[in-house]
Design an enzyme around this catalytic site. Structure first.
Site, short mmCIF file in Angstrom:
data_model
loop_
_atom_site.label_atom_id
_atom_site.label_comp_id
_atom_site.label_asym_id
_atom_site.label_seq_id
_atom_site.Cartn_x
_atom_site.Cartn_y
_atom_site.Cartn_z
CD GLU A 13 32.56 -23.47 -41.65
OE1 GLU A 13 32.67 -22.09 -41.14
OE2 GLU A 13 32.42 -24.42 -40.70
CG HIS A 45 32.42 -18.41 -37.84
ND1 HIS A 45 32.52 -17.96 -39.08
CD2 HIS A 45 32.60 -19.63 -37.61
CE1 HIS A 45 32.67 -19.13 -39.80
NE2 HIS A 45 32.60 -20.13 -38.99
CD GLU A 46 33.07 -21.26 -34.40
OE1 GLU A 46 32.32 -22.35 -34.83
OE2 GLU A 46 34.00 -20.93 -34.91
N GLY A 78 40.05 -22.41 -34.93
CA GLY A 78 39.53 -21.27 -34.21
C GLY A 78 38.75 -21.46 -33.17
CB ALA A 79 35.60 -21.65 -32.08
CG MET A 80 33.49 -27.87 -33.35
SD MET A 80 33.31 -27.81 -35.03
CE MET A 80 31.76 -28.48 -35.35
CD GLU A 81 30.19 -25.29 -36.72
OE1 GLU A 81 31.49 -25.26 -36.40
OE2 GLU A 81 29.91 -26.20 -37.73
CG ASN A 82 31.18 -29.18 -30.93
OD1 ASN A 82 31.41 -29.59 -31.70
ND2 ASN A 82 32.20 -28.22 -29.95
CG HIS A 90 28.57 -22.45 -37.58
ND1 HIS A 90 28.45 -22.39 -39.14
CD2 HIS A 90 30.06 -22.33 -37.53
CE1 HIS A 90 29.62 -22.52 -39.92
NE2 HIS A 90 30.69 -22.44 -38.86
N1 TRP Z 1 33.49 -25.68 -38.12
C1 TRP Z 1 34.57 -24.83 -37.30
C2 TRP Z 1 34.28 -23.53 -37.61
O1 TRP Z 1 34.53 -22.90 -38.70
C3 TRP Z 1 35.90 -25.34 -37.70
C4 TRP Z 1 36.62 -26.60 -37.73
C5 TRP Z 1 36.31 -27.51 -38.75
C6 TRP Z 1 37.55 -27.17 -36.85
N2 TRP Z 1 37.21 -28.71 -38.48
C7 TRP Z 1 37.75 -28.39 -37.43
C8 TRP Z 1 37.87 -26.78 -35.54
C9 TRP Z 1 38.59 -29.20 -36.66
C10 TRP Z 1 38.74 -27.59 -34.92
C11 TRP Z 1 39.11 -28.80 -35.49
O2 TRP Z 1 33.97 -22.75 -36.86
ZN ZN Z 2 32.56 -21.92 -39.19
#
Ligand code: TRP
Ligand code: ZN
Length: 880
Positions: free
Chosen positions: A322, A299-300, A263-267, A303
């Protein structure tokens, strides 16, 4: 090669601190050079030298320098997975020069190219595809990132934190330097380079500082990022007010990308989003997409505190961030949905959100929890961590947090959150650390008690069943409630010897009605902590009707054989708790469809028709709540409720129920339709979305009985729609129930109209796959616009065909299963993470009527795939 298993009990801290890291990227799409300079300190005294082991994957190490002196290759050890420098002591500087190939990287982990731009994905173990590093979440460091690249091709070059240098270089290149003010684990590192549309907004955080918010998208998508920006602002405000948590950066960026595994990533400060969860406008996005975007943006963003400021010690603790963050995004959506509504409507709005979340949990997580991949929310072992981003870790994890919230109350929970941050800010910690913070509050609230037993939710898998038995003594006016909990071993637990499962601490919310449907005992929460427990209630003046598990206060199954059909009907019509009222009719409908699937000649019970009729005639609920009351359980939702799954029989029984309700309540559906026809302007808000959903629900029942007027209306709505929700809902209904030639014509027109919009085209692919036969599905993957390299498209075609087209997928002969196998094999060498997700479609094979054929295709995949990701899934599926 057999996979190797990693165990939670083997955790050891890293031997070194990475004090600072400076990454320097010289970016080119075919070959990107990375220079990584780390200031390192051994944690051990100087007389015991340790080797420094850094992770690598699919990168080429060019040169290594120790304290600026180049090492000869024999001074370090290089294998496929590690770069090891022997005998490191004290403080030292290590520089590693390496290169990687973004353009040919189809795994979408590490650094990769998508639509001419470059992106990274590092969680869980992608950073090792970028540079040599201790790729584990408990090594926190201060990052500075220099990016050099062609200015025309990459006018924007982004990384975490603040931009501290931006200047032109020779040869049309330029340089940006970014500094992250917070220490972080490498999985939160991100880099983005490309040309984008940028939407900007200034936001003043609660304490007064002004911050810069930006949403980046591919050129031409500017108008589609307004909703994401608005959702981001709502998320920031919500975290300030409900959790008292502020944005800790000067600048917060969100970037949409088309090719993305999840879905997405919380960098940190640079969230990267699957475009499906970032881009929306009325013409191209459905109401569901609007809601998803709001939830995922939330969500992101959330985080940033629960995940980034406090992170995980190791990947076994994944649910620490999570589960907690899903709980937070669920609450955010519920608060947004009920904002500004009167008290009653707000309650039912929250109930609708709860009903949706519980439905995901029961359909997907309950299934996972009794299959070969069953694991506790904090697993004890894994082969491939990418396989453990599961509904158990996320959604069941959120339920475990929600139960703590229920036990402590909102104020107590917030107090616990405070303690958690006070103790662990800028640390990498464990799930136990979280519960201990909550337990501090719980012990204050309940002297002599603790959350020790509650921790079993973290260590044990499986869905507990609570068996309920009641005795009512009308003379003494007492009700005795006997509760017994059971949860047999599942998944790897079945292989453990000399081990007994322990009872869970279950908060069981309940109320009591009388036979007239009046509430005689308001909601209260029982604490079930033992294997068996008895509760008594006095002054129960007449025969009680129990309303159990209100708001779904625990992720369990209630087994209450004494409850009669008449009691369920009464609850479905009168329960004062909006969730429980839904639940009673849901259980009745589920039972009914399952019964019809086993006795296809029998008829739908009058009770069900009566409940539907009464809900159709009751205008007092808001549109969304009426919609869930008028919706039948999904077919897949019934799969976890039967001993043996016969998908085709369930599909037929489901359709028959839709038709019967259509025939028997025809005029009511017509009235409902007439009252909910599309309006002139489109608003994505919750109430209008509910009205659109009701319109399509009415159409469905009428079209299922071939009502000519309804079919005409659907075609009219489709052709005149000013929004994707109406356009797509009607197209889906026409595909299912409409005349063949109309269906073909409208689908072809839709394809033509949207072939340049990948997100809308995915809806088309998914719809066609849902109704495709064996020939059509093979044609679909040969369509010039199909590609295995885009996970959204793969999910649209494979996901829909294998999970939403029971007729073709489960066709006797097994051609559907062979299609699945061919796709998994093809994907395995392109994108193992996505391949493994698709592989899981067969997890439940043992429960299906066609188990033997499904097993054969699993064996085929076992023999024809190589990635450790897919191998873990199919081996587990076949060995349990
Ligand atoms: N940490 C991210 C979330 O829950 C999801 C995530 C974990 C992710 N591994 C990933 C996204 C690999 C893309 C690719 O929001
Ligand atoms: Zn997450």
């Amino acid at each position: 090669m057999a996979n190797s298993t990693i165990y939670r009990k083997d955790y050891l801290p890293f031997d070194f601190d990475i004090l600072r890291v400076h990454l320097c990227f010289d970016i080119h799409p075919e070959k990107t050079y990375v220079t990584n300079t780390m200031n390192i300190r051994s944690k051990h005294s100087s007389d015991t030298a340790h080797g420094l082991k850094l992770n690598i994957q699919d990168i080429t190490i060019d040169k290594v320098f120790l304290n600026q002196k180049e090492l000869h290759p024999h001074e370090y050890q290089l294998s496929e997975q590690f770069l090891e420098i022997p005998n490191c002591q004290g403080d030292f500087e290590l520089t590693v020069q390496s290169h990687c190939h973004p353009r040919t990287n189809s795994t979408l982990m590490g650094l990769y190219e998508s639509n001419q731009s470059l992106f990274t994905q590092c969680e869980a173990e992608g950073f090792r595809r970028i540079t040599a590093y201790p790729d584990r979440p408990d090594v926190l460091s201060s990052f500075t990132v220099t990016i050099r690249g062609d200015k025309q091709r990459y006018p924007y070059m982004l990384s975490n934190g603040n931009l501290i240098v931006s200047r032109d270089l020779a040869d049309g290149r330029h340089e940006c330097v970014w500094e992250d003010p917070f220490k972080k684990p490498c999985y939160l590192f991100a880099l983005v380079a490309g040309d984008f549309d940028v939407r900007e907004e200034k936001y003043r955080i609660k304490s007064g500082k002004e911050v810069l918010l930006q949403v980046y998208s591919d050129k031409g998508n500017y108008d589609k990022t307004a909703w994401a920006m608005q959702s981001l602002i709502h998320a920031i405000e919500w975290d300030e007010t409900r959790f008292n948590l502020e944005l800790d950066l000067d600048r917060f960026m969100v970037v949409a990308v088309n090719d993305f595994n999840m879905g997405a990533m919380e960098n940190k400060g640079l969230n990267i989003f699957n475009a499906a969860y970032a881009l929306a406008d009325p013409e191209t996005a459905t109401d569901a997409s609007y809601a998803d975007i709001e939830a995922v943006i939330g969500h992101e963003y959330f985080h940033n505190w629960t995940g980034n400021r406090v992170t995980c010690r190791d990947w076994f603790q994944l649910s620490l961030k999570e589960g907690l963050t899903v709980f937070r995004d669920q609450e955010f959506s519920a608060d947004m949905m009920s904002k500004g509504l009167d008290e009653e409507t707000a309650k039912s709005a929250r109930a609708v959100k709860r009903i949706d979340d519980v439905s995901v949990l029961r359909t997907a997580q309950f299934a996972e929890d009794k299959g070969p991949m069953a694991h506790p929310i904090r697993p004890d072992s894994y082969e491939e961590i990418g396989n453990f981003y599961t509904v158990t870790v996320y959604e069941k994890g959120a339920e475990i947090i929600r139960m703590q919230h229920t036990l402590l109350g909102e104020a107590g929970f917030q107090k616990g959150m405070n303690i958690y941050f006070q103790r662990h800010d800028e640390q990498a910690v464990t799930c136990d650390d979280f519960v201990d913070a909550m337990d501090t509050v719980y012990r204050e609230q309940h002297p002599g008690k603790s959350l020790e037993r509650f921790k079993n939710w973290y260590s044990q898998a499986g869905t507990p069943t609570v068996h309920v038995r009641t005795e009512y003594d009308d003379k003494a006016q007492t009700l005795t409630l006997h509760l017994k909990q059971t949860c047999p071993p599942v998944g790897l637990e079945t292989k453990r010897e000399n081990w007994v499962k322990q009872p869970f601490h279950i908060p069981l919310s309940m109320g009591i009605l009388n036979e007239q449907g009046q509430e005689i005992l308001p909601t209260q929460v029982l604490q079930l902590t033992e294997a068996e427990q008895t509760f008594t209630f006095d002054q129960i003046a007449s025969r009680p009707i129990l309303s159990l598990l209100r708001d779904f206060s625990a992720p369990i199954i209630i087994n209450y054989p004494q409850q009669t059909q008449a009691e369920k009907v009464l609850l479905a019509l009168h329960d004062t708790n909006a969730f429980a009222r839904y639940e009673a009719k849901h259980q009745l409908a589920a039972q009914e469809i399952i019964r019809l699937s086993q006795a296809p000649d029998s008829e739908v019970s009058p009770d069900l028709i009566h409940i539907w009729e009464s809900n159709l005639l009751n205008p007092s609920f808001d549109a969304n709540y009426r919609f869930v009351l008028l919706s039948l359980p999904s077919e897949t939702g019934l799969y976890t409720m039967v001993k043996q799954i016969d998908p085709i029989a369930i599909h037929q029984a489901h359709q028959k129920t839709i038709r019967t309700l259509g025939e028997r309540l025809k005029t009511h559906w017509q009235t409902l339709l007439a009252n909910h026809l599309p309006t002139a302007s489109y608003q994505p808000d919750f109430i209008s979305a509910g009205r659109r959903a009701l319109c399509s629900k009415a159409l469905q029942h009428l079209m299922a009985i071939k009502d000519p007027h309804a079919i005409e209306q659907a075609i009219y709505i489709h052709e005149h729609a000013n929004n994707m929700t109406d356009a797509f809902n009607t197209l889906a209904l026409i595909s299912e129930y409409g005349p063949q030639e109309v269906k073909e014509r409208l689908l072809a027109a839709f394809y033509q109209k949207w072939k340049d919009n990948p997100l809308v085209l995915n809806k088309w692919f998914s719809l066609v796959a849902r109704h495709a036969d064996q020939t059509r599905i093979r044609e679909l993957i040969n369509d010039p616009l199909f590609t295995m390299r885009n996970p959204n498209r793969v999910r649209a075609v494979m996901g829909s065909f294998c999970t939403a087209n029971p007729i073709a997928f489960h066709q006797s002969g097994g051609q559907g299963y062979q299609f699945w196998a061919d796709c998994v094999v093809a994907l395995d060498s392109i994108n193992p993470e996505v391949a493994a997700r698709m592989a899981r479609i067969m997890d439940q094979w043992k429960h299906y009527v066609q188990a033997d054929r499904m097993k054969q295709s699993l064996q085929y995949v076992q023999q024809h795939t190589h990635s450790s990701n897919v191998q873990e899934i199919v081996n587990k599926a076949l060995n349990i």
